[in-house]
Design an enzyme around this catalytic site. Sequence first.
Site, PDB file in Angstrom:
ATOM      1  CG  ASP A  10      40.733  43.873  35.396  1.00 12.69           C
ATOM      2  OD1 ASP A  10      40.948  42.789  36.684  1.00 12.69           O
ATOM      3  OD2 ASP A  10      39.490  44.349  35.161  1.00 12.69           O
ATOM      4  CG  ASP A 108      36.318  41.768  33.891  1.00 10.23           C
ATOM      5  OD1 ASP A 108      37.451  41.400  34.348  1.00 10.23           O
ATOM      6  OD2 ASP A 108      36.521  43.440  34.979  1.00 10.23           O
ATOM      7  CD  GLU A 109      41.496  38.989  34.870  1.00  6.05           C
ATOM      8  OE1 GLU A 109      42.435  39.233  35.233  1.00  6.05           O
ATOM      9  OE2 GLU A 109      40.602  38.097  35.520  1.00  6.05           O
TER      10      GLU A 109
HETATM   11  P1  TTP Z   1      36.821  42.622  37.911  1.00 11.78           P
HETATM   12  O1  TTP Z   1      37.025  42.762  37.078  1.00 11.78           O
HETATM   13  O2  TTP Z   1      37.935  41.267  39.736  1.00 11.78           O
HETATM   14  O3  TTP Z   1      35.731  43.863  39.317  1.00 11.78           O
HETATM   15  P2  TTP Z   1      35.328  45.012  38.536  1.00 11.78           P
HETATM   16  O4  TTP Z   1      35.206  44.903  36.803  1.00 11.78           O
HETATM   17  O5  TTP Z   1      34.122  45.110  38.716  1.00 11.78           O
HETATM   18  O6  TTP Z   1      35.851  45.947  39.279  1.00 11.78           O
HETATM   19  P3  TTP Z   1      37.379  46.560  38.503  1.00 11.78           P
HETATM   20  O7  TTP Z   1      37.031  47.722  38.217  1.00 11.78           O
HETATM   21  O8  TTP Z   1      38.140  46.312  40.005  1.00 11.78           O
HETATM   22  O9  TTP Z   1      38.471  45.220  37.972  1.00 11.78           O
HETATM   23  O10 TTP Z   1      35.763  41.674  38.139  1.00 11.78           O
HETATM   24  C1  TTP Z   1      34.760  41.389  37.040  1.00 11.78           C
HETATM   25  C2  TTP Z   1      33.847  40.625  36.843  1.00 11.78           C
HETATM   26  O11 TTP Z   1      32.791  39.543  37.203  1.00 11.78           O
HETATM   27  C3  TTP Z   1      32.275  41.998  38.152  1.00 11.78           C
HETATM   28  O12 TTP Z   1      31.987  43.032  37.454  1.00 11.78           O
HETATM   29  C4  TTP Z   1      31.966  41.123  38.576  1.00 11.78           C
HETATM   30  C5  TTP Z   1      32.086  39.475  38.260  1.00 11.78           C
HETATM   31  N1  TTP Z   1      32.742  39.028  39.840  1.00 11.78           N
HETATM   32  C6  TTP Z   1      31.343  38.421  40.826  1.00 11.78           C
HETATM   33  O13 TTP Z   1      30.297  37.868  39.972  1.00 11.78           O
HETATM   34  N2  TTP Z   1      32.223  37.885  41.553  1.00 11.78           N
HETATM   35  C7  TTP Z   1      32.950  38.099  42.368  1.00 11.78           C
HETATM   36  O14 TTP Z   1      33.278  38.017  42.807  1.00 11.78           O
HETATM   37  C8  TTP Z   1      34.497  39.091  41.465  1.00 11.78           C
HETATM   38  C9  TTP Z   1      35.350  39.287  42.063  1.00 11.78           C
HETATM   39  C10 TTP Z   1      33.801  39.254  40.642  1.00 11.78           C
HETATM   40 MG    MG Z   2      37.479  44.625  36.321  1.00  9.80          MG
END
Ligand code: TTP
Ligand code: MG
Length: 347
Positions: A10, A108-109
């Site tokens: 992730d 992103d996963e």
């Molecule tokens: P995530 O992997 O949930 O968050 P992140 O990568 O920003 O942070 P983390 O280090 O905790 O993993 O989500 C990936 C991307 O998806 C995030 O950068 C932006 C988008 N996203 C949204 O647009 N709306 C949302 O509610 C979420 C949870 C994510």
């Molecule tokens: Mg993330």
Amino acid sequence: MQPRIILHIDMDAFFTSVEERENPSLKGKPVVVGADPKGGNGRGVVSTANYEARKFGIHSSMPISWAYRKCPSAVFLPVNMQFYAEASQRIMAILKKYAEKFEQASIDEAFLDLSSTGSYDKAKEIVEGIKKDIEEKEKLTCSVGLTPNKLIAKIASDAQKPNGFTIITEEKVTEFLKPLNVRKLPGIGPKAEAVLKELKIDTIGQLAQASEATLRQVFGNAWGTYLHTAAQGIDEREVEQNTVIKNISRRMTFEKDTSEESELRKALETLTEEIGNDLNGYGRTQFKTITLIVRYEDFETHTKQKTLIDECDRSEVILTVAKELLKEYAKTGKKIRQLGISIGKLR
Ligand code: TTP
Ligand code: MG
């Protein structure tokens, strides 16, 4: 049977990290990607916040006006979806090379099945290579979990963010899960957490001790069994071969729970607009399902889905259907905490 070795990866604060990479002067500052805050009067939500901005209590799906009040001096940037989608595609292309079985789980996963390496030591070397490869080629960091199944891998990748690497071998699973709050189990939200609290269950370890019969009685058969199995760290799901995103969703949490029709309608308009932008960013046009997610003030959550007869590419249809689906919920008069729209079967 050979034990499985599954990787979940992730990206860290993905959208803001891509922005920081392009503009290094942002490094060290609180950065928020989302709607225009318009000096605190903007509509729309936070897509993500970097780790500096999270210190102010800013997080994904929070109204942008609220985020602005928490940290007016943060750098607020618009969602440049095309940009993130391109970075995502390049990252996924890197990952794909490392395993025969690769599954993209979101922008992103991803999951990779590394069982064929035969041992955690070998898999660890590969994962170190992957992290280095992404860092060198994309100048981005990620957090990873290397474990016996998808469920534990997803929890493990989150355990030491950012830039984390958590390895949980089969014999360590019980010990790893034991102290974690039940909320760490995918699917357990605030409502299930509250019900479990009544049963004096706070941790996954305590959940694992509860009888399956009790959990089935309290949560219904399917959910009860899921909770029972998941708390033991069991998950038989395979890493599926898929390389494309199948749905796009957006959520919005209200600053104050509301049943005000005009406010709910405005939220649906904003969500539809954002989904339309995401769809363009991904370079996709057609979808076939529209789902509305409603979370009430007591955290009870409902979803309603409509499948269109033909594939469709028009935002107006999303909005019309979402409004139609919302009607029934509005009838209850209960206040709503969060609304979400998801469109699926993308092409
Ligand atoms: P995530 O992997 O949930 O968050 P992140 O990568 O920003 O942070 P983390 O280090 O905790 O993993 O989500 C990936 C991307 O998806 C995030 O950068 C932006 C988008 N996203 C949204 O647009 N709306 C949302 O509610 C979420 C949870 C994510
Ligand atoms: Mg993330």
